[in-house]
Design a protein around this motif. Sequence first.
Motif, short mmCIF file in Angstrom:
data_model
loop_
_atom_site.label_atom_id
_atom_site.label_comp_id
_atom_site.label_asym_id
_atom_site.label_seq_id
_atom_site.Cartn_x
_atom_site.Cartn_y
_atom_site.Cartn_z
N ARG A 134 37.17 -15.47 -42.50
CA ARG A 134 38.36 -15.75 -41.65
C ARG A 134 39.56 -14.94 -42.11
O ARG A 134 40.28 -14.33 -41.30
N ASP A 135 39.78 -14.98 -43.40
CA ASP A 135 40.95 -14.23 -43.91
C ASP A 135 40.79 -12.74 -43.68
O ASP A 135 41.76 -12.04 -43.37
N ARG A 136 39.56 -12.28 -43.82
CA ARG A 136 39.36 -10.82 -43.61
C ARG A 136 39.61 -10.45 -42.16
O ARG A 136 40.22 -9.40 -41.87
N ASP A 137 39.11 -11.31 -41.21
CA ASP A 137 39.34 -11.00 -39.80
C ASP A 137 40.84 -11.04 -39.45
O ASP A 137 41.34 -10.20 -38.69
N GLU A 138 41.53 -12.04 -39.98
CA GLU A 138 42.98 -12.11 -39.72
C GLU A 138 43.70 -10.89 -40.30
O GLU A 138 44.63 -10.36 -39.69
N LEU A 139 43.24 -10.44 -41.45
CA LEU A 139 43.86 -9.26 -42.06
C LEU A 139 43.64 -8.03 -41.19
O LEU A 139 44.54 -7.19 -41.02
N THR A 140 42.42 -7.95 -40.64
CA THR A 140 42.13 -6.80 -39.77
C THR A 140 43.04 -6.80 -38.55
O THR A 140 43.61 -5.77 -38.17
N LEU A 141 43.16 -7.99 -37.92
CA LEU A 141 44.04 -8.08 -36.74
C LEU A 141 45.50 -7.77 -37.12
O LEU A 141 46.22 -7.09 -36.37
N LEU A 142 45.87 -8.27 -38.28
CA LEU A 142 47.26 -8.05 -38.71
C LEU A 142 47.52 -6.57 -38.98
O LEU A 142 48.60 -6.04 -38.67
N GLN A 143 46.57 -5.90 -39.53
CA GLN A 143 46.74 -4.47 -39.79
C GLN A 143 46.84 -3.69 -38.48
O GLN A 143 47.61 -2.72 -38.38
N LEU A 144 46.06 -4.15 -37.47
CA LEU A 144 46.17 -3.49 -36.16
C LEU A 144 47.58 -3.67 -35.58
O LEU A 144 48.18 -2.73 -35.05
N ARG A 145 48.07 -4.91 -35.68
CA ARG A 145 49.43 -5.17 -35.16
C ARG A 145 50.48 -4.36 -35.93
O ARG A 145 51.42 -3.83 -35.37
N LEU A 146 50.28 -4.28 -37.27
CA LEU A 146 51.23 -3.53 -38.09
C LEU A 146 51.20 -2.05 -37.71
O LEU A 146 52.25 -1.39 -37.62
N SER A 147 50.01 -1.53 -37.46
CA SER A 147 49.90 -0.12 -37.06
C SER A 147 50.62 0.11 -35.73
O SER A 147 51.30 1.14 -35.53
N GLU A 148 50.45 -0.87 -34.80
CA GLU A 148 51.13 -0.73 -33.52
C GLU A 148 52.66 -0.74 -33.69
O GLU A 148 53.38 0.06 -33.07
N GLU A 149 53.13 -1.65 -34.55
CA GLU A 149 54.58 -1.74 -34.74
C GLU A 149 55.11 -0.50 -35.45
O GLU A 149 56.22 -0.02 -35.15
N VAL A 150 54.35 0.03 -36.39
CA VAL A 150 54.77 1.25 -37.07
C VAL A 150 54.84 2.40 -36.07
O VAL A 150 55.78 3.21 -36.06
N GLY A 151 53.85 2.46 -35.17
CA GLY A 151 53.89 3.50 -34.13
C GLY A 151 55.08 3.34 -33.21
O GLY A 151 55.71 4.32 -32.80
N ARG A 152 55.32 2.05 -32.87
CA ARG A 152 56.50 1.82 -32.00
C ARG A 152 57.78 2.23 -32.70
O ARG A 152 58.68 2.84 -32.09
N ALA A 153 57.90 1.92 -33.98
CA ALA A 153 59.12 2.23 -34.73
C ALA A 153 59.31 3.74 -34.85
O ALA A 153 60.43 4.26 -34.70
N THR A 154 58.21 4.46 -35.15
CA THR A 154 58.35 5.92 -35.24
C THR A 154 58.67 6.52 -33.87
O THR A 154 59.45 7.48 -33.75
N SER A 155 58.07 5.94 -32.81
CA SER A 155 58.40 6.44 -31.46
C SER A 155 59.86 6.17 -31.12
O SER A 155 60.52 6.97 -30.43
N ALA A 156 60.39 5.07 -31.56
CA ALA A 156 61.80 4.74 -31.30
C ALA A 156 62.72 5.76 -31.97
O ALA A 156 63.76 6.15 -31.41
N VAL A 157 62.33 6.19 -33.20
CA VAL A 157 63.14 7.20 -33.89
C VAL A 157 63.16 8.48 -33.07
O VAL A 157 64.22 9.11 -32.87
N ARG A 158 62.00 8.89 -32.58
CA ARG A 158 61.94 10.12 -31.80
C ARG A 158 62.63 9.94 -30.43
O ARG A 158 63.25 10.86 -29.90
N LEU A 159 62.48 8.71 -29.84
CA LEU A 159 63.13 8.47 -28.54
C LEU A 159 64.65 8.50 -28.65
O LEU A 159 65.35 8.99 -27.76
N ASP A 160 65.18 7.98 -29.77
CA ASP A 160 66.63 8.03 -29.98
C ASP A 160 67.13 9.47 -29.99
O ASP A 160 68.21 9.79 -29.45
N TYR A 161 66.38 10.37 -30.59
CA TYR A 161 66.76 11.77 -30.63
C TYR A 161 66.76 12.37 -29.23
O TYR A 161 67.70 13.09 -28.84
N VAL A 162 65.71 12.05 -28.46
CA VAL A 162 65.62 12.58 -27.09
C VAL A 162 66.79 12.08 -26.25
O VAL A 162 67.42 12.82 -25.49
N GLU A 163 67.11 10.78 -26.38
CA GLU A 163 68.21 10.21 -25.60
C GLU A 163 69.57 10.81 -26.03
O GLU A 163 70.43 11.07 -25.19
#
Length: 652
Positions: A272-301
């Motif tokens: 159970r803990d391993r599966d939750e960790l896997t899901l959490l890592q996926l969410r963290l990867s998504e948020e990291v991608g969103r955050a890096t995209s926001a940095v680049r989007l701020d520059y474009v704007e």
Amino acid sequence: PRLYTASVKIVIHPTTPQVLDNVKDVQDESVNRGWGGIEQFYNTQQDILTGRAVAAAVVEAKALDEDPAWVGPMVDPKTGEAFSKADLKRRAVSRLQMETVLKPSPKSKIFVIEVTDEDPNLAAELAEAIAIAYRDFVVDMRIDLTSTTSVWLERQVESQRKELEASEQAIRDFVVGNDLETMSGAEWHNVMAERVGELTRELGQAESARQRSEILVEELDRWTEQGRPAVLFPDVASDPTVQALSADRLELERSVTRSESRYGTKHPDYIRDRDELTLLQLRLSEEVGRATSAVRLDYVEALAAEGKLRRRIDETAARARVLGALEVEWNRLRRLADSNGALYSDVLRRAKELEMAQRSEASNVNILERAEVPRKPSHPNQLLNLSATLVAAVFFGFLAAFALEQLDNSIRSVEELEAVFRLRPLGVLPLLEDGNERSLFVGSDTKSTAAECLRVVRTNLMFQSSKVTQDFILVTSAGPKEGKTTLCSNLAATMALTGKRVLLVDTDMRRPRIHQMFGMPNRDGIVDVLLGDRTPAEVVKKTEIEGLDVLVAGTPPNNPAEILASPAFGALLDHYSKHYDTIFLDSPPALLVTDASILAQRCDGVLVVLRLGKTGRRHFRDTLRALADVHAPLLGVVCNAVDVRGRGYGYG
């Protein structure tokens, strides 16, 4: 027949009473100022008073043309036909004019209107009727003139109103057609400057934001290129969601490690803990991608915002250039509208003033004394006729005695002058032919006896000038036609021939003659300078003799003695003394008027001209006494009309 004279006294003011402040009449009454203007005004009023227009008004008011006692027979005795209305009126007007006498007062504004008739009552009625008709005529004439001008002004008001409306409409069309705000050129400049300033400040802020975003993107790219996880990049790691997910991941990793060490990899808790960790890592990867995209989007704007501001600045600058080009036309339209507005206001104000003046019935004529019915006849006056005859007899007796005295007591020779008055003449003038009595013989015949005699007088004067100052020399005589003008003109010319600057001034304003000696008109002279119509330099006239200038009397004044005694005339002489070595003044005879005595007090010396065989002893003695009374410095006497043949004068 006995005739009766009735009179009315009226006062004629040069200007019409101004009932309302700042409301002027049509007539320019400034022409009534000064001697010439006042004299012209009152001469005009006399012509109106004695003219046919006023007389016709009285004839019509009193129906004199219908009265046989006034106009005579109403029917032509030759043809038996009735005279026409126009003929009767013409006869009535002519008789009224003949029976009317106007007597102006020489020193006041009062005029006396006298009407003489066989009927004393009718004489009084007509005298008063003439005064009233004249007063009404002057008012009607002013109203007619004002009415004509008022009609013209009304047309001008309407014309100017239309021009003003057209110019204002042109401004509105210009503003609307060019998409402008209704403001002046200066306000346009201010608005454009404010807009450009605001956009420039915003552009600076946008550039700073874009530079910060650009630097952040470059740092992120270097971070990832170095193989370091993006989750650890400061701007990504500082994201609250990333921070929370990273903390949850760390906790789950610890839990998985504990479950694995305690229960092994097959235990449900571990799984159970391993599966939750896997899901959490996926969410963290998504948020990291969103955050890096926001940095680049701020520059474009930020880059887009900067570009947009630059385009707005360029558009504003272009608009400002367009406004600058339009400002010239807008200013022209504005100036035209302002000019039309000011002109419309002036014309409208003047029209209102004339409307008020037209309603006014104020007159410059006042009836001072009403006509009274005369009780005694004015003609014939036997006592007056007898007195006049007696006075005439006495007068002609005295006149004859005076003439005889003049003939018997005239000074006939130079020797008689020396013996009786103990005066040796300063020089003599020969007896000239009739054609040369009033001529400038010095300039035409320098070798003549007369010219030689003038040089003797000049030499004696110059000898005296070495002892006393002779800037101003007055030439006068006891009476008229004794040769003072001839002597003064030729002596001034003789003095100018020595190289001196000489001015010859004609101060005989009653009978000026200097201009005739030099063949020039008697205008632009002393009086014109004192009136302010000419400057001192403008009235001086050059002559054919080098160094000799002439100042004529000019416009004849009514009060020459007051003019010659005025400080203004003294200042004028002082002005000319700075430009001339000697100034000769030709004055009226000393015994006829006081002008010579007044002028003598302003001069350095006086020359008295004596005509042998004409000037009487008593007159000559009175002349010397009059000059002595004002302490006039006598330079000497010049004898005129001397028979120099055989007397040792000259070289003949």
